[in-house]
Design a protein around this motif. Structure first.
Motif, PDB file in Angstrom:
ATOM      1  N   UNK A 134       0.850  -1.193   0.000  1.00  7.62           N
ATOM      2  CA  UNK A 134       0.000   0.000   0.000  1.00  7.62           C
ATOM      3  C   UNK A 134       0.885   1.243   0.000  1.00  7.62           C
ATOM      4  N   UNK A 135       0.609   2.201  -0.915  1.00  8.66           N
ATOM      5  CA  UNK A 135       1.434   3.410  -0.932  1.00  8.66           C
ATOM      6  C   UNK A 135       1.187   4.250   0.333  1.00  8.66           C
ATOM      7  N   UNK A 136       2.246   4.777   0.920  1.00  7.74           N
ATOM      8  CA  UNK A 136       2.121   5.612   2.117  1.00  7.74           C
ATOM      9  C   UNK A 136       2.415   4.861   3.395  1.00  7.74           C
ATOM     10  N   UNK A 137       2.670   3.577   3.299  1.00  3.80           N
ATOM     11  CA  UNK A 137       3.003   2.812   4.504  1.00  3.80           C
ATOM     12  C   UNK A 137       4.506   2.900   4.748  1.00  3.80           C
ATOM     13  N   UNK A 138       4.852   3.228   5.977  1.00  2.00           N
ATOM     14  CA  UNK A 138       6.271   3.372   6.259  1.00  2.00           C
ATOM     15  C   UNK A 138       6.840   2.094   6.878  1.00  2.00           C
ATOM     16  N   UNK A 139       6.055   1.529   7.790  1.00  2.00           N
ATOM     17  CA  UNK A 139       6.597   0.389   8.521  1.00  2.00           C
ATOM     18  C   UNK A 139       5.471  -0.573   8.894  1.00  2.00           C
ATOM     19  N   UNK A 140       5.760  -1.853   8.814  1.00  2.00           N
ATOM     20  CA  UNK A 140       4.772  -2.850   9.227  1.00  2.00           C
ATOM     21  C   UNK A 140       5.439  -3.826  10.173  1.00  2.00           C
ATOM     22  N   UNK A 141       4.848  -3.995  11.355  1.00  2.00           N
ATOM     23  CA  UNK A 141       5.372  -5.005  12.274  1.00  2.00           C
ATOM     24  C   UNK A 141       4.306  -6.057  12.492  1.00  2.00           C
ATOM     25  N   UNK A 142       4.658  -7.297  12.280  1.00  2.09           N
ATOM     26  CA  UNK A 142       3.676  -8.365  12.425  1.00  2.09           C
ATOM     27  C   UNK A 142       4.055  -9.249  13.598  1.00  2.09           C
ATOM     28  N   UNK A 143       3.050  -9.566  14.393  1.00  2.00           N
ATOM     29  CA  UNK A 143       3.286 -10.441  15.554  1.00  2.00           C
ATOM     30  C   UNK A 143       2.233 -11.530  15.577  1.00  2.00           C
ATOM     31  N   UNK A 144       2.565 -12.578  16.256  1.00  2.00           N
ATOM     32  CA  UNK A 144       1.554 -13.617  16.474  1.00  2.00           C
ATOM     33  C   UNK A 144       0.437 -13.078  17.338  1.00  2.00           C
ATOM     34  N   UNK A 145      -0.766 -13.526  17.046  1.00  2.00           N
ATOM     35  CA  UNK A 145      -1.888 -13.041  17.832  1.00  2.00           C
ATOM     36  C   UNK A 145      -2.326 -14.092  18.834  1.00  2.00           C
ATOM     37  N   UNK A 146      -3.141 -13.671  19.771  1.00  2.56           N
ATOM     38  CA  UNK A 146      -3.730 -14.636  20.708  1.00  2.56           C
ATOM     39  C   UNK A 146      -4.820 -15.457  20.008  1.00  2.56           C
ATOM     40  N   UNK A 147      -5.381 -14.870  18.981  1.00  2.00           N
ATOM     41  CA  UNK A 147      -6.406 -15.587  18.213  1.00  2.00           C
ATOM     42  C   UNK A 147      -5.734 -16.517  17.212  1.00  2.00           C
ATOM     43  N   UNK A 148      -6.311 -17.672  17.093  1.00  5.87           N
ATOM     44  CA  UNK A 148      -5.692 -18.637  16.191  1.00  5.87           C
ATOM     45  C   UNK A 148      -5.813 -18.193  14.732  1.00  5.87           C
ATOM     46  N   UNK A 149      -4.820 -18.482  13.946  1.00  7.93           N
ATOM     47  CA  UNK A 149      -4.742 -18.194  12.503  1.00  7.93           C
ATOM     48  C   UNK A 149      -4.776 -16.697  12.192  1.00  7.93           C
ATOM     49  N   UNK A 150      -4.714 -15.855  13.239  1.00  5.10           N
ATOM     50  CA  UNK A 150      -4.689 -14.417  12.978  1.00  5.10           C
ATOM     51  C   UNK A 150      -3.346 -13.824  13.391  1.00  5.10           C
ATOM     52  N   UNK A 151      -3.053 -12.629  12.888  1.00  6.76           N
ATOM     53  CA  UNK A 151      -1.823 -11.943  13.306  1.00  6.76           C
ATOM     54  C   UNK A 151      -2.158 -10.536  13.781  1.00  6.76           C
TER      55      UNK A 151
END
Lengths: 287, 315
Positions: free
Chosen positions: B246-263
């Motif tokens: 997506x244009x305009x995004x500077x940084x994305x941090x992804x982590x495991x979530x407490x919900x299954x199959x989600x981040x």
């Protein structure tokens, strides 16, 4: 000022201090009158007045210890000092309230004079003089008390310091008789006063020049006096101390003498301490 | 209403407040925010004429506090940190006394007294001795004292300190409603309070103003960029690459979530850019449903800590 006066007067009778003052004073006064006049069948009323004068030393601190001390301790001074009234009004209102309680208490003792007048021979002029002197000494003592109450947040300290200060004024005559009277010691004492004043001025203004100027001025005056009129220094210490003797002048009144200079002395003594109280409170804003 | 110019207060060598310059408009609620000992109370004491500044000037309604103290003091209602109460008086006696020393005309006083008692809700305890009142009621009596004579400027030093949560909310609402007719300056070291009540905040630390703005702007300005917190149903790698596209995004941090199959994703946009719509469409296109999306402004708390701690590090 009226508001402060009324509140303070009410406070005297909402707290025990007003009752303690009056009962202490009247109890001892009554005992002295009973034994000094009634039992011994004496109509010497000025003697009675002289002896209850000593009661002032104990009673006045009770009357004044709370005045400004309690305002500072309870932080109610913040209310008073941020209200559109002058510090002078605050101090005078409180002073007059204390004086009022004092005068009312004193007025009750007039009953004793009436008793003597009925059953004996009352020296009217001496009695009236005695009461006027009484009132003036009371004015001065209460002024000292209110000044001390502005210096501390602790009522006990306030009462004790007031008592000590009044005691010193009381024994001033005795001290005066014991000090050296030769001109050399007078000279040293004068120099010490000049230095003391200079140090005080230096600490309150932080100006070395002003302090120095006072020392210089004092030195010039002393030298001039030494050169032209050395006799000033003979008995100098005693004369200076005599100026602070509150009781000496009282004796005149009990002889039925109404001396203007004594009246002026007591009034200016009171005014001085009230002025110092006002200055002290004002100064606290800047510290 | 208030104009402070280069206000400085020194106690010997210690500088309690250092060169403060600020002003308030009529009808504004201004909050002083700062840690304990920052100089809030000192500043208030100087405005009300209880203390004098070592340097600088302060004007209330265009009048110099030092030159025309009586006129200025008539315009101010002041609640100090410790309410200045006489314990041996009843509430009504006390308020009468306050009316007298404030020089309120008898007729005005009587009409305003009932209103004040009603507003701060102490009508029921009016005949009781102040020393027998609870802390909350004492605080209210203190507030009533400040309101006597209906002064245009109210200065309230930590008005909700020592109250229970219900009382705090009541007092806050009261201050807000007072702000409609009065200019209010209040101090606090509690952040939600200031952001709940004040229109403008002045953050003071170690005697200096470190920031001043509306609570909203402050949080916006200091964050400098907008961030989104997301929870997305989908594998981490795919989600990340789709977001980065997506244009305009500077940084994305992804982590495991407490919900299954989600981040859980923390997405940082470039300056002031609102990317919520773009993110929604991109995720929809990629087939990864968004479960949660929340814009993350720095809370006042974060800002406060950021400002006051960096300040300490500098000095």
């Amino acid at each position: 000022m009226l508001a402060i006066f009324k509140r303070e007067l009410r406070a005297y009778y909402q707290t025990p201090s007003g009752y303690i003052f009056m009962s202490l004073f009247l109890l001892v006064g009554g005992v002295l009158f009973a034994f000094g006049n009634l039992v011994s069948l004496s109509s010497q009323f000025t003697g009675f007045l002289g002896s209850i004068l000593f009661m002032f030393l104990l009673a006045v601190p009770v009357l004044t210890m709370r005045l400004l001390t309690e305002e500072m301790r309870m932080r109610t001074d913040q209310l008073l000092l941020t209200s559109p009234i002058k510090i002078t009004e605050i101090v005078l209102g409180k002073y007059l309230a204390a004086l009022f309680v004092f005068v009312v208490t004193m007025a009750i003792t007039i009953l004793y004079a009436v008793v003597i007048a009925i059953f004996g021979d009352l020296d009217t002029s001496a009695t009236i003089g005695g009461y006027i002197g009484f009132l003036l000494v009371g004015c001065s003592f209460i002024a000292v008390g209110i000044f001390v109450s502005a210096t501390t947040e602790n009522q006990v300290v306030s009462a004790i310091v007031t008592f000590a200060a009044l005691l010193i004024f009381w024994i001033m005559d005795a001290i005066q008789n014991g000090v050296p009277t030769d001109s050399t010691s007078g000279l040293v004492f004068a120099a010490a006063i000049a230095v003391g004043v200079a140090v005080w001025i230096y600490f309150s203004t932080k100006s070395l020049y002003l302090g120095g100027a006072v020392v210089l001025l004092g030195a010039i005056i002393i030298v001039l006096l030494v050169l032209f009129d050395n006799s000033v220094f003979t008995g100098f210490i005693g004369n200076v101390l005599a100026w602070f003797s509150l009781l000496k002048r009282y004796q005149d009144f009990t002889r039925g003498l109404l001396k203007l200079d004594s009246v002026v002395y007591y009034l200016s003594f009171s005014a001085f301490f009230l002025f110092m109280t006002i200055r002290l409170i004002e100064k606290r804003r800047w510290s | 209403m208030i104009r402070a110019e280069n206000l400085t207060k020194r106690y010997g060598r210690h500088v309690a407040i250092d060169n403060l310059t600020f002003s308030t408009e009529k009808g504004e609620i201004l909050g002083f925010l700062g840690p304990n000992g920052a100089g809030k109370s000192t500043t208030m004491n100087i405005i009300t004429g209880y203390l004098s500044a070592s340097d600088g000037k302060i004007f209330v309604d265009g009048l110099d506090v030092l030159e025309r103290p009586e006129e200025v003091k008539k315009k101010i209602g002041y609640l100090p940190e410790l309410p200045p109460l006489y314990p041996d008086m009843t509430v009504i006696e006390y308020l009468n006394f306050v009316g007298e020393i404030k020089g309120t005309a008898k007729a005005d006083f009587r009409s305003s007294l009932e209103k004040v008692l009603d507003v701060v809700r102490i009508g029921d305890v009016r005949k009781r001795l102040i020393k027998n009142l609870s802390k909350g009621f004492k605080q209210r009596v203190g507030l009533a004292q400040a309101l006597i004579g209906n002064p245009p400027l109210l200065i309230l030093d930590e008005p909700t300190i020592g109250l229970d949560p219900k009382e705090i909310i009541e007092i806050r609402n009261l201050i807000k409603s007072l702000g409609k007719e009065h200019t209010v300056v209040l101090s606090s070291h509690i952040l939600p309070e200031v952001s709940a009540v004040c229109e403008r905040v002045l953050i003071i630390n170690r005697g200096k103003i470190v920031a001043t703005d509306t609570p909203k702007n402050l949080s916006h300005r200091l964050s400098g960029k907008s961030r989104l917190s997301l929870r997305i149903d989908g594998p981490a790698r795919e989600v990340k690459s789709a977001l980065q596209a997506i244009p305009g995004v500077r940084d994305v941090q992804v982590q495991k979530s407490t919900e299954e199959s989600a981040v859980d994703v923390l997405l940082e946009a470039e300056q002031e850019k609102d990317l919520r719509r773009e993110v929604f469409l991109a995720m929809s296109k990629a087939g990864h449903p968004i479960l949660i999306m929340r814009p993350m402004d720095l809370s006042l708390e974060d800002i406060f800590l950021q400002l006051t701690t960096t300040e300490q590090e500098v000095s």
